[in-house]
Write an enzyme that holds these catalytic residues in place. Structure first.
Site, mmCIF file in Angstrom:
data_model
loop_
_atom_site.group_PDB
_atom_site.id
_atom_site.type_symbol
_atom_site.label_atom_id
_atom_site.label_comp_id
_atom_site.label_asym_id
_atom_site.label_seq_id
_atom_site.Cartn_x
_atom_site.Cartn_y
_atom_site.Cartn_z
ATOM 1 N N ASP A 45 0.961 -1.058 0.015
ATOM 2 C CA ASP A 45 -0.044 -0.079 -0.035
ATOM 3 C C ASP A 45 0.744 1.097 -0.038
ATOM 4 O O ASP A 45 1.584 1.229 1.061
ATOM 5 C CB ASP A 45 -0.897 0.059 1.270
ATOM 6 C CG ASP A 45 -1.675 1.272 1.291
ATOM 7 O OD1 ASP A 45 -2.832 1.101 0.759
ATOM 8 O OD2 ASP A 45 -1.191 2.198 1.727
ATOM 9 N N TYR A 50 2.983 9.822 -0.371
ATOM 10 C CA TYR A 50 3.865 9.470 0.436
ATOM 11 C C TYR A 50 5.376 9.998 -0.501
ATOM 12 O O TYR A 50 6.366 9.620 0.253
ATOM 13 C CB TYR A 50 3.808 8.003 0.370
ATOM 14 C CG TYR A 50 2.545 7.521 1.200
ATOM 15 C CD1 TYR A 50 1.792 8.476 1.705
ATOM 16 C CD2 TYR A 50 2.223 5.920 1.113
ATOM 17 C CE1 TYR A 50 0.634 7.914 2.523
ATOM 18 C CE2 TYR A 50 1.208 5.741 1.804
ATOM 19 C CZ TYR A 50 0.392 6.729 2.443
ATOM 20 O OH TYR A 50 -0.907 6.295 2.956
ATOM 21 N N LYS A 75 -3.026 5.814 -3.966
ATOM 22 C CA LYS A 75 -4.104 6.762 -3.899
ATOM 23 C C LYS A 75 -3.752 8.146 -4.522
ATOM 24 O O LYS A 75 -2.798 8.527 -4.906
ATOM 25 C CB LYS A 75 -3.839 6.974 -2.529
ATOM 26 C CG LYS A 75 -4.114 5.766 -1.383
ATOM 27 C CD LYS A 75 -4.219 6.120 -0.025
ATOM 28 C CE LYS A 75 -3.714 4.775 0.882
ATOM 29 N NZ LYS A 75 -2.531 4.372 0.854
ATOM 30 N N HIS A 108 -7.750 9.645 -1.785
ATOM 31 C CA HIS A 108 -7.097 9.604 -0.437
ATOM 32 C C HIS A 108 -7.943 10.103 0.822
ATOM 33 O O HIS A 108 -7.711 9.642 1.923
ATOM 34 C CB HIS A 108 -5.580 10.214 -0.499
ATOM 35 C CG HIS A 108 -4.678 9.709 0.336
ATOM 36 N ND1 HIS A 108 -3.342 9.911 0.084
ATOM 37 C CD2 HIS A 108 -4.948 9.421 1.510
ATOM 38 C CE1 HIS A 108 -2.855 9.305 1.133
ATOM 39 N NE2 HIS A 108 -3.289 9.151 2.132
#
Length: 274
Positions: A45, A50, A75, A108
């Site tokens: 994931d 990120y 996401k 997200h």
């Protein structure tokens, strides 16, 4: 080791235990994901926000594992919401991951102040139809956000990834999803280690000869949630996966349920707009 799976409402099968890379620095991501794949994880994931999708992709490419044996989630970030932005954002994520599709693509955050998550969801339907993702879902959606999506009359989200741990169980959100067959996926399943020193968790762990982290992750599994624990330490990465060979008693589950405190480690989806 056989990792349990859940069948999503679109018929896709998803591993119930995955490896999360939230807050893993880009430079450390490839090594961490490689350790996870070596330990037996097959679900990874990540997210555009990120900034480590490239590291994830490098680990996947180096693993030698068949693509069909992997389940990859990423996401869409809040600033990329909107009908015209979703496809370019996913295509950019795919390029960083080195993949031609992901298995699950999530909005997200609802970012209600932006007012775009409903039209974004309609764009997600098109992304799935085009084969760029097998399943589509949401993250951090509250019941009112889920209701707005479902009112569109199209596909129902397959997954709602939300913050869930013993001190923040969000039962109303889980129940709202369950009414529509939406699987709850827990991020921060250990409350960023904040629940591991709790006396109740420690006592149950001692009774089973397990670590507190293993007990909390097992608590999630026994209630049907998908979990994505994160670590960069190979021994802990393997430890977090080794939770399929013991069970908790109903009393132990109830005792952990009793730790609810309404404590978030992340933002409130009702107000967070990124």
């Amino acid at each position: 080791m056989t990792i349990p799976t859940v069948t999503l409402n679109d018929g896709v099968t998803m591993p119930q235990i995955g490896f999360g890379v939230f807050q893993v620095p880009g430079a450390e991501t490839t090594a961490a994901v490689s350790s996870a794949l070596e330990a037996g994880y097959r679900s990874i994931d990540t997210a555009a926000a990120y900034r480590n999708e490239t590291g994830v992709g490098q680990a996947l490419a180096q693993s030698g594992l068949a693509r069909d044996d992997l389940f990859v989630t990423t996401k869409l970030w809040n600033t990329d919401q909107g009908r015209d932005n979703a496809r370019p954002a996913l295509e950019a994520s795919l390029e960083r991951l080195g993949l031609d599709r992901v298995d699950l693509y999530l909005i997200h955050w609802p970012a209600p102040g932006r007012g775009l998550f409903a039209e974004t969801w309609e764009a997600f339907e098109e992304l799935r139809a085009s084969g760029l993702t097998r399943s589509i879902g949401v993250s951090n959606f509250l019941p009112e956000h889920l209701d707005a999506i479902i009112a569109l009359g199209g596909p129902v989200p397959a997954v709602n990834q939300i913050e869930v741990h013993p001190e923040l169980q969000q039962r109303s959100v889980q129940d709202a999803g369950a009414l529509h067959g939406i699987v709850t996926e827990a991020w921060s399943p250990l409350a960023q280690a904040g629940v591991l020193g709790d006396p109740v968790v420690a006592e149950i762990a001692a009774a089973h000869g397990r670590t507190p982290a293993q007990v909390v992750l097992r608590w999630h599994l026994e209630q049907g949630r998908v979990v994505i624990p994160k670590s960069v330490t190979p021994s802990r990465i393997a430890e977090n996966l080794a939770i399929t060979d013991f069970t908790l008693t109903s009393d132990e589950v109830t005792r952990i349920d009793g730790l609810e405190a309404g404590r978030r480690t992340g933002p409130d989806p009702a107000t967070f707009n990124g």
